[in-house]
Design an enzyme around this catalytic site. Sequence first.
Site, short mmCIF file in Angstrom:
data_model
loop_
_atom_site.label_atom_id
_atom_site.label_comp_id
_atom_site.label_asym_id
_atom_site.label_seq_id
_atom_site.Cartn_x
_atom_site.Cartn_y
_atom_site.Cartn_z
N ASP A 191 -48.25 38.51 35.86
CA ASP A 191 -48.86 38.65 37.19
C ASP A 191 -50.03 37.66 37.30
OD1 ASP A 191 -50.40 40.21 35.29
OD2 ASP A 191 -51.54 40.94 36.99
N HIS A 513 -40.70 37.93 31.95
CA HIS A 513 -41.32 38.46 33.16
C HIS A 513 -42.60 37.65 33.35
CE1 HIS A 513 -42.25 41.55 36.18
NE2 HIS A 513 -43.50 41.39 35.80
N ASP A 558 -33.63 40.67 27.46
CA ASP A 558 -34.09 39.34 27.90
C ASP A 558 -33.76 39.20 29.37
OD1 ASP A 558 -34.99 36.82 28.22
OD2 ASP A 558 -33.41 35.85 27.05
N GLU A 567 -42.41 40.79 29.16
CA GLU A 567 -43.51 40.12 29.85
C GLU A 567 -44.30 39.28 28.84
OE1 GLU A 567 -46.00 42.67 32.20
OE2 GLU A 567 -47.09 40.99 33.09
#
Length: 585
Positions: A191, A513, A558, A567
Amino acid sequence: MFKSVSRQSTRLPVLSFGMILLSVLFIGTMTKVYGAESGSVQIKVDQVGYLPGSSKVAVVTAAAKSFEVKRASDNATVFKGELGPASPDADTGDSVQIADFSKLREPGTYYLDVLGVGRSWTFSIRRDVFSRAYYLAMRAFYGQRCGTAVDLGPEFPGYEHAACHLKGEFHTSSGREGERDNIGGWHDAGDYGRYVVNSGITMGTLLWTWEIFGSKVKGIKLNLPESGNGTPDLLNEARWNLEWMLKMQDEDGGVWHKQTSEHFSGFVMPEDDHLPSKVIGTGQEPYKSTCATADLAAVAAIAARVYQPFDAKFAARNLDAARKAWLWAEKFPNVTFKNPAGVNTGEYGDNYCGDERLWAAAELWRTTGEAAYNDYFVKHYPDFRLSLDKPAAEGWREVAAMGLWSYALGVRKGSDSDVVADIRKRTTRAAQAIVEQTKKNPYRVSLLAKDYVWGSNGIAANYGMELLVANSMAPDPSYVECAMDNLHYLLGRNTFSISWVTQVGANPYHHPHHRPSGAGKAAEPWPGLLSGGPNAGRQDDMLTKLPAALPPAKVYADDQRSYASNEIAINWQAPLVFLLAGTLP
Ligand SMILES: [Zn+2]
């Protein structure tokens, strides 16, 4: 259903093309020709490789008797060996046989050939075999830079983003309002948030990398915008995040917990995330929180030491920030943080900040030699000494070990010699325990069944870091070998036979991620990024879909959607860098 072979997808590893070419060149003369893409998942090697003088072990999970090591350039056999007896591994459900080729010391590029099973991915034996991986793993932080345009250059065309998150503002929970110039720092993970507490352990680990392995890493240029300015590149990169952390400190010395949007953005490039970036506090007086403040005190105190030879003014600014943060934390010893109403980005919640304060005291003492910090440390250390008995002892929520180790590593006039002796004894005892548990593990990884939680690859890396810290207190080759074992696990000697670092090794994972990887133009993900790894906690839909009876070390997907197992994050990237730095010549 999840199957490791199905993850090879259409994104071929970059190295494959070269290896295919190589195979074609030899096709006329060789009886068996392999492309790197044909490595068997049942033969697990460190796909980067091994140091010439170190132990060299591969794991085979198909019944076989013997193996050969062959030179990749001409398929000549350079070593023959017998596989060890099969032993069951409960964590993976695999039946494991060891192929030990430690006696092979000749530098080169090789693969294992196991009769009746196939061949392994290629790997190298070289003194500087991990230099490239170090470069990519450390440079990955540059790719996480916020508030500036990033471009990995001609080496990685297309890996770029425009300047992002150029405006900061106060959230109502911060006790302030209006705009706030908080540009900079690193995107925390997949993020675009920035979190002081997670930056704390990350920066501590990276600055310690410099303090412990500076002579090994100083010659490695990271090709940063600042490269060549007279400051070593590790410190140039770390400063980008440090400057942001310093801006998170209020005038009274307290530090706001995080700067994020109120909720996560979609899978867009950073410059396309237009959600307001807000400085978020506790929602009531004193608005700042103690764990974040004490973490900044610790990190800035280390920075005051390490930047001194390169930028004395910046070092002094850090020391001043550390002192102010320390005083604030004395006044507010345990103001904890919870996400305010309407905010659902990462919380990094911690209900106890005593360990952060202990770490800050140790680093301030080590930097300044002022008695007040020593007194605090010696008075409070009995509350934390037992934390060393539970390896891996360090993580973003638990930083007591960092404080204890720093006190023992930075002995100066006035240090309490009994306390130092006790910390050293406990640290080496813990290291020996890690060595023992690793020897018992058929895969030779330090992880126990309980360790396959969110970020288990970071725990493996932190075991490695703990071992190398113990080695710098009381050198013991078995600690170093064991640290390397954890690195081998991350780079391919695992049940999936994949390298958990993007674009590193012949068979890396492909779908982190990680928003810039998911939204970017390039086929492969951004290079050098460590995956979170297997997680029996299964906190995402991709993991809950896996078979219920799967052993813990197999609970991994994955898949970009698997934030709980795939992530990337700065707090597990940092101990990977530490480990790799320790292997450099
Ligand atoms: Zn950004």
